[in-house]
Design an enzyme around this catalytic site. Structure first.
Site, PDB file in Angstrom:
ATOM      1  N   GLU A   1       8.952  -0.737  10.905  1.00  0.00           N
ATOM      2  CA  GLU A   1      10.317  -0.529  10.886  1.00  0.00           C
ATOM      3  C   GLU A   1      10.907  -1.636  10.472  1.00  0.00           C
ATOM      4  OE1 GLU A   1      11.313   2.416  13.790  1.00  0.00           O
ATOM      5  OE2 GLU A   1       9.985   3.800  13.317  1.00  0.00           O
TER       6      GLU A   1
ATOM      7  N   ASP B   1      23.323   3.893  16.059  1.00  0.00           N
ATOM      8  CA  ASP B   1      22.286   3.107  16.818  1.00  0.00           C
ATOM      9  C   ASP B   1      23.277   2.784  17.979  1.00  0.00           C
ATOM     10  OD1 ASP B   1      20.340   2.509  15.339  1.00  0.00           O
ATOM     11  OD2 ASP B   1      21.303   2.434  13.328  1.00  0.00           O
TER      12      ASP B   1
END
Length: 704
Positions: free
Chosen positions: A49, A60
């Protein structure tokens, strides 16, 4: 797409688990990315990824946030990321590569072009953290046409109905989030013990492989996830940490060594627990019937604007909130409870004819809607009281909020004190500095209320929203996010408007009583837009009433130091909503500026975006200088000290009044009082004194 499927088929044949590795493109340096991709492959990564950096990665944790910030400083954008994939392919990278990131950079680049160019560069698919399922069906079809995979995410909180839908649009694998909260891992924190149950629940609806991420850092944790039934294990934050720990020239070797360790590459094959990868085949296909599981019960959009562009972990919390709000606004007893608090908040607020200001303008009558006289000093109390009652209806015991000028923070802390709830306020560090009085007011309200300064980004309101959303996604079971403006994902803009529309309703009734007519113009300042939508909403059907929103022009809209989102921005996605935002060509959110902390925001409520595009409302700008002139004018002509936010509306309102005949009426929403700004102005005035010809002695102000 086929390359990803092949990986999982091979791993299944070997009774092994795929290793999916994440890194942020351009971190720590632009030139490190290609060697890192090759090192991941050499270390045993089966699928990679590659993170597309974004300025505001709300899903995040600190590690990936920092990587995004560094990558953006290295001038990493979408074309650069594609170029890195091409180069890596030329140097021998064969592992499938998924592009992972947030939707706005894709939107800015052009969705169709982004997909086509990714395929040509050698990418194999996408993981879009904040792309809602309704949009994902069309996005997936475009990906499939280019032979690219679309990978949906499923969280521990995802309902069975949504699992069924999300499983139906998965083609290569599903990314299963192991825990609630943001990205991150620790060798000392165990992986969610409920993971086997989560995976079993998903397998009832799909035969597609399941890769589990969030919280994996060690080989033992990798094995635990594999034994829980995962077909793949995703590791990201720990790899980024390894990169950070490496010295110059050592990054690829550090990455390869860690990957070998965690994946067990080169070691004898490990036998997984019996039954770890059992699957129940599914014949589901994406269709309208399946998609009904994600319909909203209240209108989620205003024209093209609005929606829910959020991480999967938030979807069901938003659905719960939407249902609670719909139930509440249809319940007469709820509104009776709201009205019972009017004696507490000092409603209705007065409609005051500013005779001296009217005389100064020499035109239309200028009326002030005195929201500054509300308890806590602004309109923010209206929304805070409404939402605190909603939070109690759904059993939340902890309240979080963002604040810029501090007025929403004060209002939230106030209602939490009244109702005995824990309260955490996120506030940009720069706003903490310039609004020190309100910070003290918040913390003075009791041991259950405190302010957390936010030091990321521009350290202002945008960054406070980011941190509040990260807190909320981590603590959904106990926490209500009491959003302060008409921003954010559906249903927040609707909720805030419904609790602020009392402003316009009262204006209409009050002016009719004294003048027997509707106002000719209503004016309000616009940051996120809560006081403005509250002022405008009841007048939207009344075409004879002009609606004017006043944005923060900062140092002028010919440069970048402003917050004039509707005047200078473009449609995009920020903080979970499609609206006008201030962004660069790559879709990154740019830093804003306003003398008033409450207007210092790069987005705006979606209903304002619709009002602009439909032509129903006009949006203009007022510079810092003119806001100070408005502040001085009202202070010296009427003896009313306005908030700097409201001063923008005062300046524009007087300007409009000058252009109208004396039988016309203009109403300005005086959204807040200026006590909070006096110290800031005393510090700023020496800079402006000559330009404004405003010289005030500061001898009475104690030196610091």
């Amino acid at each position: 797409m086929e390359a990803i499927k092949k990986v999982f088929e091979q791993k299944k044949a070997q009774d092994a688990t795929a290793f999916v590795a994440f890194v942020t493109a351009g971190y720590p340096k632009k030139e490190d990315t290609v060697p890192v991709l090759l090192a991941l492959q050499a270390g045993g990564a089966d699928i990679i990824e590659l993170g597309i950096p974004f300025s505001d990665p709300i899903a995040d944790g600190p590690v990936i946030q920092e990587a995004n910030t560094v990558a953006l400083k290295n001038d990493i954008d979408y074309p650069t990321v594609l170029g890195q994939i091409r180069e890596a392919r030329q140097q021998g990278l064969t592992a499938p590569v998924l592009l992972m990131g947030y939707y706005n950079p894709m939107l800015a680049y052009g969705e169709d072009k982004a997909i086509q160019d990714a395929a040509e560069a050698g990418a194999n698919g996408f993981i879009m953290v904040d792309l809602p399922p309704e949009e994902a069906i069309a996005f997936r079809q475009k990906c499939a046409a280019s032979n690219l995979s679309y990978v949906p995410l499923i969280a521990p909180s995802t309902t069975l109905k949504r699992i069924q839908f999300l499983a139906s649009i998965a083609d290569s694998f599903i990314y299963v989030v192991s825990k609630m909260g943001t990205t991150g891992s620790s060798a000392n924190v165990a992986v969610n013990e409920e993971l086997p149950t989560i995976l079993s629940r998903i397998r009832e609806y799909t035969h597609v492989p399941l890769a589990v991420g969030f919280g994996v850092a060690t080989r033992d944790q990798f094995n635990y996830v594999a034994d829980a039934g995962a077909d793949g294990v995703v590791i990201g934050s720990r790899i980024v940490n390894a990169i950070k720990a490496a010295g110059d020239g050592e990054v690829p070797q550090f990455v390869e060594n860690y990957c070998r360790e965690v994946s067990g590459k080169g070691e004898p094959s490990r036998v997984r627990s019996p039954g770890a990868a059992q699957r129940t085949p599914s014949q589901l296909t994406p269709n309208a019937e399946t998609a009904k599981g994600v319909e909203n019960i209240l209108p989620a959009r205003f024209g093209q604007f609005g929606g829910q562009y959020v991480p999967e972990s938030l979807v069901d919390a938003l659905a719960e909130l939407e249902e609670a709000h719909k139930s509440a606004i249809e319940d007469p007893a709820f509104w009776e409870e709201v009205r019972s608090l009017y004696t507490y908040s000092n409603r209705p607020s007065n409609l005051y004819l500013a005779e001296n200001l009217t005389k100064e303008a020499g035109g239309a009558n200028i009326w002030l809607k005195r929201e500054d006289l509300n308890h806590t000093g602004s309109h923010k109390i209206n929304n805070a009281l409404g939402q605190i009652l909603l939070a109690k209806r759904i059993g939340k015991t902890r309240i979080i909020a963002e604040t810029g000028a501090g007025q929403h923070g004060v209002a939230t802390a106030t209602v939490c004190a009244k109702f005995g709830l824990e309260c955490v306020i996120y506030m940009g560090a720069e706003d903490v500095r310039r609004q020190a009085l309100n910070v003290f007011r918040i913390e003075m309200l009791g041991g259950k209320a405190w302010v957390i300064p936010v030091h990321s980004g521009s350290c202002t309101l945008k960054d406070a929203v980011n941190e509040a959303m990260r807190d909320w996604v981590t603590n959904l079971s106990t926490t209500h996010y009491l959003v302060g403006s008409a921003i954010g994902p559906h249903p927040f803009p609707t909720i805030v408007r419904d609790f602020q529309k009392v402003i316009g309703e009262e204006i209409k009734a009050q002016l009719k009583e004294v003048r027997g007519k509707l106002p000719d113009v209503v004016v309000a300042c616009v940051g996120g837009g809560s006081n403005a939508i509250g002022t405008f909403y009841d007048f939207i059907p009344d075409k004879s009433v002009r609606l004017v929103g006043v944005e923060a022009g900062g140092e002028g809209i010919d440069g970048h130091k402003h917050s004039a989102t509707l005047s200078m921005g473009q449609p995009g996605v920020l903080h979970g909503v499609r609206t006008y935002i201030l962004q660069d060509k790559a879709g990154q959110i740019i830093e804003t500026h306003s003398i008033s902390a409450g207007l210092d925001y790069p987005g705006v409520g979606p209903e304002h975006a619709w009002l602009k595009d439909s032509g129903r409302a006009d949006y203009v700008v007022c510079t810092d200088e003119d806001a100070l002139r408005g502040f001085r004018m009202l202070t010296q002509k009427e003896g009313i000290i306005p908030a700097l936010e409201s001063s923008h509306a005062i300046w524009e309102g007087v300007k409009i009044a000058k252009s109208l005949p004396k039988d016309k009426d203009i109403v300005i929403c005086l959204s807040g009082r200026g006590d909070k700004d006096v110290e800031q102005i005393s510090e700023l005035l020496p800079k402006w004194a000559d330009k404004l010809d405003w010289h005030v002695s500061s001898n009475a102000i104690p030196s610091k």
